[in-house]
Design a protein around this motif. Structure first.
Motif, PDB file in Angstrom:
ATOM      1  N   THR A 132       7.907 -12.251  13.689  1.00 22.85           N
ATOM      2  CA  THR A 132       7.329 -13.375  12.743  1.00 22.85           C
ATOM      3  C   THR A 132       6.103 -12.359  12.133  1.00 22.85           C
ATOM      4  O   THR A 132       5.316 -11.673  12.650  1.00 22.85           O
ATOM      5  CB  THR A 132       7.063 -14.645  13.140  1.00 22.85           C
ATOM      6  OG1 THR A 132       6.382 -15.094  12.227  1.00 22.85           O
ATOM      7  CG2 THR A 132       6.121 -14.387  14.354  1.00 22.85           C
ATOM      8  N   ASP A 133       5.841 -12.547  10.783  1.00 19.14           N
ATOM      9  CA  ASP A 133       4.373 -12.190  10.281  1.00 19.14           C
ATOM     10  C   ASP A 133       3.471 -13.431  10.400  1.00 19.14           C
ATOM     11  O   ASP A 133       3.557 -14.569  10.289  1.00 19.14           O
ATOM     12  CB  ASP A 133       4.588 -12.182   8.744  1.00 19.14           C
ATOM     13  CG  ASP A 133       5.544 -10.945   8.500  1.00 19.14           C
ATOM     14  OD1 ASP A 133       5.408  -9.774   8.728  1.00 19.14           O
ATOM     15  OD2 ASP A 133       6.307 -10.918   7.208  1.00 19.14           O
ATOM     16  N   LEU A 134       2.289 -13.019  11.275  1.00 20.00           N
ATOM     17  CA  LEU A 134       1.138 -13.704  11.328  1.00 20.00           C
ATOM     18  C   LEU A 134       0.630 -14.248   9.908  1.00 20.00           C
ATOM     19  O   LEU A 134       0.632 -13.518   8.979  1.00 20.00           O
ATOM     20  CB  LEU A 134       0.028 -13.240  11.856  1.00 20.00           C
ATOM     21  CG  LEU A 134       0.235 -12.743  13.445  1.00 20.00           C
ATOM     22  CD1 LEU A 134      -0.988 -12.059  14.182  1.00 20.00           C
ATOM     23  CD2 LEU A 134       0.869 -13.828  14.339  1.00 20.00           C
ATOM     24  N   ARG A 135       0.257 -15.500   9.839  1.00 15.52           N
ATOM     25  CA  ARG A 135      -0.387 -16.142   8.585  1.00 15.52           C
ATOM     26  C   ARG A 135      -1.265 -14.921   7.944  1.00 15.52           C
ATOM     27  O   ARG A 135      -2.195 -14.343   8.826  1.00 15.52           O
ATOM     28  CB  ARG A 135      -0.941 -17.391   8.778  1.00 15.52           C
ATOM     29  CG  ARG A 135      -2.303 -17.347   9.498  1.00 15.52           C
ATOM     30  CD  ARG A 135      -3.072 -18.653   9.583  1.00 15.52           C
ATOM     31  NE  ARG A 135      -2.390 -19.835   9.923  1.00 15.52           N
ATOM     32  CZ  ARG A 135      -2.569 -21.210   9.706  1.00 15.52           C
ATOM     33  NH1 ARG A 135      -3.734 -21.416   8.892  1.00 15.52           N
ATOM     34  NH2 ARG A 135      -1.774 -22.160  10.023  1.00 15.52           N
ATOM     35  N   GLY A 136      -1.277 -14.555   6.685  1.00 18.61           N
ATOM     36  CA  GLY A 136      -2.268 -13.769   6.113  1.00 18.61           C
ATOM     37  C   GLY A 136      -1.569 -12.349   5.889  1.00 18.61           C
ATOM     38  O   GLY A 136      -2.242 -11.539   5.070  1.00 18.61           O
ATOM     39  N   ALA A 137      -0.255 -12.074   6.321  1.00 19.32           N
ATOM     40  CA  ALA A 137       0.017 -10.847   6.534  1.00 19.32           C
ATOM     41  C   ALA A 137       1.666 -10.777   6.176  1.00 19.32           C
ATOM     42  O   ALA A 137       2.366 -12.047   6.240  1.00 19.32           O
ATOM     43  CB  ALA A 137      -0.064  -9.975   7.634  1.00 19.32           C
ATOM     44  N   GLY A 138       2.256  -9.838   5.590  1.00 22.21           N
ATOM     45  CA  GLY A 138       3.670  -9.795   5.252  1.00 22.21           C
ATOM     46  C   GLY A 138       4.187 -10.875   4.280  1.00 22.21           C
ATOM     47  O   GLY A 138       3.557 -11.033   3.269  1.00 22.21           O
ATOM     48  N   ARG A 139       5.193 -11.739   4.638  1.00 18.68           N
ATOM     49  CA  ARG A 139       5.777 -12.592   3.747  1.00 18.68           C
ATOM     50  C   ARG A 139       5.406 -14.099   4.094  1.00 18.68           C
ATOM     51  O   ARG A 139       5.764 -14.969   3.578  1.00 18.68           O
ATOM     52  CB  ARG A 139       7.495 -12.492   3.810  1.00 18.68           C
ATOM     53  CG  ARG A 139       7.805 -11.249   3.101  1.00 18.68           C
ATOM     54  CD  ARG A 139       9.285 -10.799   3.642  1.00 18.68           C
ATOM     55  NE  ARG A 139       8.930 -10.072   4.727  1.00 18.68           N
ATOM     56  CZ  ARG A 139      10.168  -9.277   5.431  1.00 18.68           C
ATOM     57  NH1 ARG A 139      11.133  -9.281   4.871  1.00 18.68           N
ATOM     58  NH2 ARG A 139       9.896  -8.551   6.615  1.00 18.68           N
ATOM     59  N   SER A 140       4.553 -14.243   5.147  1.00 18.44           N
ATOM     60  CA  SER A 140       3.865 -15.370   5.502  1.00 18.44           C
ATOM     61  C   SER A 140       2.927 -15.926   4.412  1.00 18.44           C
ATOM     62  O   SER A 140       2.207 -15.109   3.800  1.00 18.44           O
ATOM     63  CB  SER A 140       3.347 -15.341   6.809  1.00 18.44           C
ATOM     64  OG  SER A 140       4.515 -15.293   7.575  1.00 18.44           O
ATOM     65  N   ASP A 141       2.418 -17.084   4.346  1.00 19.45           N
ATOM     66  CA  ASP A 141       1.586 -17.664   3.578  1.00 19.45           C
ATOM     67  C   ASP A 141       0.165 -16.925   3.976  1.00 19.45           C
ATOM     68  O   ASP A 141      -0.262 -16.685   5.201  1.00 19.45           O
ATOM     69  CB  ASP A 141       1.257 -19.093   3.502  1.00 19.45           C
ATOM     70  CG  ASP A 141       2.474 -19.739   2.654  1.00 19.45           C
ATOM     71  OD1 ASP A 141       3.162 -18.919   1.938  1.00 19.45           O
ATOM     72  OD2 ASP A 141       2.623 -20.907   2.761  1.00 19.45           O
ATOM     73  N   ALA A 142      -0.889 -16.795   2.888  1.00 19.93           N
ATOM     74  CA  ALA A 142      -2.336 -16.461   3.401  1.00 19.93           C
ATOM     75  C   ALA A 142      -3.085 -17.642   2.919  1.00 19.93           C
ATOM     76  O   ALA A 142      -3.869 -17.349   2.116  1.00 19.93           O
ATOM     77  CB  ALA A 142      -2.419 -15.096   2.667  1.00 19.93           C
ATOM     78  N   PRO A 143      -3.364 -18.499   3.797  1.00 19.05           N
ATOM     79  CA  PRO A 143      -4.466 -19.664   3.286  1.00 19.05           C
ATOM     80  C   PRO A 143      -5.784 -19.142   3.482  1.00 19.05           C
ATOM     81  O   PRO A 143      -5.808 -18.113   4.017  1.00 19.05           O
ATOM     82  CB  PRO A 143      -4.053 -20.656   4.204  1.00 19.05           C
ATOM     83  CG  PRO A 143      -3.511 -20.132   5.663  1.00 19.05           C
ATOM     84  CD  PRO A 143      -2.696 -19.102   4.980  1.00 19.05           C
TER      85      PRO A 143
END
Length: 256
Positions: A53-64
């Motif tokens: 899984t991509d941590l939030r902020g990187a890759g294809r996860s959201d970056a709030p």
């Protein structure tokens, strides 16, 4: 593309292998996308189901907007595991991902075991800036790999360096998201709660790690109730630099 949601934050994940096998979750270092797990993914999928899984902020996860806290990232991982229908898992974490793994084991019964690559029990004394490269600047990405790998590895594997730079340009965190993830590292401190992480823990650290010093890995293994330390010659991204040695040790540990 499978995603999970933690409130308004969408989280990308990808599972491969036999779902009837035990699941190994791979949680990455600050700023890096899922590319960093290519070597372990290839080695572990089959005997295990792997979940990246991509941590939030990187890759294809959201970056709030940040800053983030390790608690936020733990809640994200819990959401991914709920979406994928997994209750108990092995967790492999690198750097920030290792901190997330430690906290997940402290606050929940989900982890069967932990494997911690180049991580630390406290982040306030770490200076992560040398690892960062702006994804829009290929030269900066390549330069920052000098803090991630040993000089010997960089000189011997220019093809790997070129491929990693391409992957980083596509998947790594923006400067703003990097700062948000780095804030989670800086605020983390489990040094007075080691006793609460009572699962088997394999700590693997590069002896030449220039950013997350090997002394932190030794401390983790010494202080965790069921910790075991393995030092390998190499830099911070030891899972890539010494992939065969790391994978062999992961197999032995997870299989046991």
């Amino acid at each position: 593309m499978p995603t999970a949601s933690n409130g308004s934050v969408s989280l990308y994940y990808e599972a491969d292998g036999d779902p009837d096998r035990e699941t190994v979750v791979l949680l990455g270092e600050a700023g890096y996308g899922a590319w960093q797990w290519g070597w372990q993914h290839a080695g572990l999928t089959g005997p295990f189901e792997t979940l990246v899984t991509d941590l939030r902020g990187a890759g294809r996860s959201d970056a709030p907007a940040g800053p983030y806290a390790v608690d936020d990232l733990v809640a994200d991982v819990q959401a991914v595991l709920e979406a994928h229908g997994r209750r108990r898992v092995h967790v492999v974490g690198a750097g920030l991902g290792g901190m997330v793994a430690l906290e997940l084991a402290r606050v929940s019964s989900r982890p069967r075991s932990l494997a911690l690559l180049g991580t630390a029990p406290v982040g306030s004394d770490l200076t992560l800036d040398p690892l960062f490269g702006d994804p829009s600047d290929p030269d900066a990405l390549e330069t920052s790999l000098g803090a991630a790998f040993s000089r010997d590895f960089l000189d011997a594997h220019p093809d790997v360096v070129e491929q990693v730079v391409d992957w980083r340009a596509a998947e790594d965190a923006t400067p703003e998201a990097w700062a948000a993830q780095a804030a989670a590292v800086e605020a983390f401190d489990v040094s007075d709660r080691f006793y609460e992480v009572d699962v088997p823990a394999l700590v693997v650290h590069g002896r030449d790690d220039a950013v997350w010093p090997v002394a932190y890995g030794r401390r983790l293994a010494d202080e965790l109730p069921r910790g075991e330390f393995v030092g390998l010659d190499g830099g911070h991204l030891i899972g890539i630099e010494r992939s065969r040695g790391v994978n062999d040790r992961l197999f032995g540990f997870l299989g046991a």
